[in-house]
Design a protein around this motif. Structure first.
Motif, PDB file in Angstrom:
ATOM      1  N   ASN A  92      41.221  28.645  71.059  1.00 40.44           N
ATOM      2  CA  ASN A  92      42.009  27.523  70.537  1.00 40.44           C
ATOM      3  C   ASN A  92      41.699  26.229  71.275  1.00 40.44           C
ATOM      4  OD1 ASN A  92      43.150  29.416  68.912  1.00 40.44           O
ATOM      5  ND2 ASN A  92      45.173  29.389  69.861  1.00 40.44           N
ATOM      6  N   SER A  96      39.916  22.967  69.594  1.00 41.59           N
ATOM      7  CA  SER A  96      40.614  21.686  69.577  1.00 41.59           C
ATOM      8  C   SER A  96      39.755  20.556  70.128  1.00 41.59           C
ATOM      9  CB  SER A  96      41.910  21.797  70.388  1.00 41.59           C
ATOM     10  OG  SER A  96      42.747  22.809  69.874  1.00 41.59           O
ATOM     11  N   CYS A 201      54.040  18.109  62.656  1.00 40.08           N
ATOM     12  CA  CYS A 201      52.717  17.781  63.209  1.00 40.08           C
ATOM     13  C   CYS A 201      52.087  16.594  62.486  1.00 40.08           C
ATOM     14  CB  CYS A 201      51.796  18.993  63.132  1.00 40.08           C
ATOM     15  SG  CYS A 201      52.157  20.292  64.331  1.00 40.08           S
ATOM     16  N   VAL A 239      46.119  20.384  66.733  1.00 37.63           N
ATOM     17  CA  VAL A 239      45.489  21.648  66.347  1.00 37.63           C
ATOM     18  C   VAL A 239      45.739  22.702  67.419  1.00 37.63           C
ATOM     19  CG1 VAL A 239      43.274  22.831  66.018  1.00 37.63           C
ATOM     20  CG2 VAL A 239      43.724  20.656  64.860  1.00 37.63           C
ATOM     21  N   SER A 242      49.610  23.634  67.419  1.00 43.57           N
ATOM     22  CA  SER A 242      50.073  24.384  66.251  1.00 43.57           C
ATOM     23  C   SER A 242      49.481  25.791  66.185  1.00 43.57           C
ATOM     24  CB  SER A 242      49.750  23.622  64.959  1.00 43.57           C
ATOM     25  OG  SER A 242      48.352  23.527  64.761  1.00 43.57           O
ATOM     26  N   THR A 243      48.284  25.981  66.736  1.00 43.99           N
ATOM     27  CA  THR A 243      47.674  27.318  66.702  1.00 43.99           C
ATOM     28  C   THR A 243      48.087  28.168  67.897  1.00 43.99           C
ATOM     29  OG1 THR A 243      45.699  26.419  67.811  1.00 43.99           O
ATOM     30  CG2 THR A 243      45.636  26.593  65.406  1.00 43.99           C
ATOM     31  N   THR A 244      48.646  27.517  68.926  1.00 50.06           N
ATOM     32  CA  THR A 244      49.002  28.246  70.141  1.00 50.06           C
ATOM     33  C   THR A 244      50.480  28.600  70.206  1.00 50.06           C
ATOM     34  OG1 THR A 244      47.234  27.099  71.342  1.00 50.06           O
ATOM     35  CG2 THR A 244      48.906  28.216  72.665  1.00 50.06           C
ATOM     36  N   GLY A 253      47.298  27.551  61.644  1.00 45.56           N
ATOM     37  CA  GLY A 253      47.727  26.313  62.276  1.00 45.56           C
ATOM     38  C   GLY A 253      47.981  25.221  61.253  1.00 45.56           C
TER      39      GLY A 253
END
Length: 320
Positions: A92, A96, A201, A239, A242-244, A253
């Motif tokens: 991730n 990013s 976001c 990014v 939201s993905t983590t 994400g």
């Protein structure tokens, strides 16, 4: 991003900074004044900028949006796949960082021509604020969506069937279907959670970075390289967050770019359509909230160009 004339000055750009439309358009303030300097009575067609639908310069500028969005989709989706395929401990984070660099480069490449939107979120926000006409926005929307499809097609042409199936062409997903002990099971994020993440976001994206491109004073002070870098950095950060923060398998994400999500969905199909509306509704909510914020704050805190195409301005004149 959100540039009007780009960096190079011209007769119609007294600020020599980042604005919203390409160099060949006539300033709105001048369009709607008579020779004596008095304001003219304008039609709803003029307020919507319908003449721009037949303007070759607008369509030529949209080619930069089409190509820029196609490259964005191809590169971002490739980055998503590559980051996971490398099997690093922090995919991730790597994703990013590379996303931030890629977006910055694409913005710098496209903004002198079209304003460097390459994202319906930017175009819709600019149209609401009156920085571009709704007609120009419609042309850009079309170019961006077509670009998203072309980018997904290009990616499909270069990856094998296994990667395409495993990573869904790097598209925007809320969930995936996997085999379970009692049959297939759906793993992913709930629709309401995903909608909140998408809206929040996208609003942060607009508030923390695009604001600088829309505000002439900040754009002039910072210059295009810094502005585009800030936008890329903020998007890369979002990014990563939201993905983590969800740590949910199956959730790709926050999309924050409906055109990027649309391309793979049209080409790959299948579960990419599950909850696809979230990647449109979330940004729409964020753009509306950002517009209302701009209208509520004191005027001296935001200095854009003459906002003759402002949504509320159009709406109020429609009922006169």
């Amino acid at each position: 991003m959100g540039s009007h004339n780009g960096v190079v000055g011209d007769e119609e750009n007294p600020h020599n900074g980042i604005r919203i439309q390409p160099v060949l358009s006539t300033p709105m303030a001048e369009q709607w004044k008579s020779e004596g300097g008095k304001k003219m009575n304008v039609t709803i067609g003029q307020k919507l900028g319908l003449n721009e639908l037949f303007c070759p310069q607008v369509w030529r500028a949209s080619l930069a949006e089409l190509l820029g969005t196609a490259l964005l989709v191809f590169l971002i989706d490739t980055i998503v796949i590559s980051s996971i395929q490398t099997q690093t401990k922090t995919p991730n984070l790597i994703m990013s960082i590379v996303v931030a660099i890629t977006i910055t480069i694409l913005l710098l490449a496209t903004f002198p021509v079209s304003g460097g939107h390459i994202n319906p979120v930017i175009t819709f926000s600019a149209a609401l604020l009156g920085l571009i006409s709704f007609s120009r926005a419609a042309v850009y929307f079309l170019a961006q969506c077509l670009g998203g499809v072309l980018g997904a097609l290009a990616l499909k042409a270069v990856v094998n069937g296994g990667i395409e199936k495993t990573f869904s062409l790097g598209g925007c997903t809320l969930s995936i279907i996997e085999p379970g002990p009692k049959g297939p099971i759906t793993i992913g994020l709930q629709t309401d959670q995903a909608l909140w993440i998408e809206a929040i976001c996208t609003f942060i994206f607009l508030f923390a970075s695009v604001w600088i491109a829309f505000d002439e004073r900040q754009a002039k002070v910072h210059g295009p390289v810094v502005v585009c870098s800030i936008i890329g950095l903020v998007l890369g950060l979002l990014v990563f967050v939201s993905t983590t923060m969800t740590a949910t398998k199956g959730y790709a994400g926050a999309g924050m770019n409906p055109a990027r999500c649309l391309g793979p969905a049209l080409i790959r199909g299948g579960h990419l359509w599950d909850g696809h509306w979230v990647f449109w509704a979330g940004p729409a909510i964020a753009c509306t909230a950002f517009y209302l914020y701009i209208k509520i704050i004191p005027d001296h805190h935001f200095k854009g160009q003459e906002q003759k195409h402002d949504f509320l301005n159009i709406l109020s004149h429609s009922f006169k």
